[in-house]
Design a protein around this motif. Sequence first.
Motif, PDB file in Angstrom:
ATOM      1  N   TYR A  22      49.189  50.181  27.660  1.00 57.39           N
ATOM      2  CA  TYR A  22      49.850  50.683  28.857  1.00 57.39           C
ATOM      3  C   TYR A  22      49.110  51.903  29.410  1.00 57.39           C
ATOM      4  N   GLU A  30      48.168  57.725  38.860  1.00 62.25           N
ATOM      5  CA  GLU A  30      49.424  56.997  38.638  1.00 62.25           C
ATOM      6  C   GLU A  30      50.293  57.732  37.624  1.00 62.25           C
ATOM      7  N   ASP A  33      55.347  55.699  33.237  1.00 61.34           N
ATOM      8  CA  ASP A  33      56.783  55.433  33.119  1.00 61.34           C
ATOM      9  C   ASP A  33      57.211  55.989  31.751  1.00 61.34           C
ATOM     10  N   TYR A  34      57.561  57.268  31.751  1.00 64.58           N
ATOM     11  CA  TYR A  34      57.901  57.947  30.505  1.00 64.58           C
ATOM     12  C   TYR A  34      59.117  57.336  29.821  1.00 64.58           C
ATOM     13  N   TYR A  36      59.963  54.189  29.768  1.00 65.66           N
ATOM     14  CA  TYR A  36      59.488  52.992  29.055  1.00 65.66           C
ATOM     15  C   TYR A  36      58.783  53.381  27.760  1.00 65.66           C
TER      16      TYR A  36
END
Length: 93
Positions: A22, A30, A33-34, A36
């Motif tokens: 990821y 970018e 998504d912490y 996630y």
Amino acid sequence: MSTSNEVLGKGFPTEFAMYLNYCSGLFFEEAPDYMYLRQLFHILFSTLNHQYEYKFDWTMLKQRDAWQEAYPADRNPHRQANWQKDKSNMKSF
């Protein structure tokens, strides 16, 4: 330097490889998504039946240092005896 994420994660749970894949797929600007990423390790933690004990390396070191200040080796016979033993072992090298 190119190293495959499979090599880096070999012997570890798949969540580590998922994390590396990821992160390596993110573009420079970018935002990750912490939620996630955190969820990956939270689920792994639960799956491995770990208990959250609220012990951290930095708090344990701080407690050890405070104890050593409160009970220095020269005033604590037990620590003094251990120091003498360790000191004599060091001479043998």
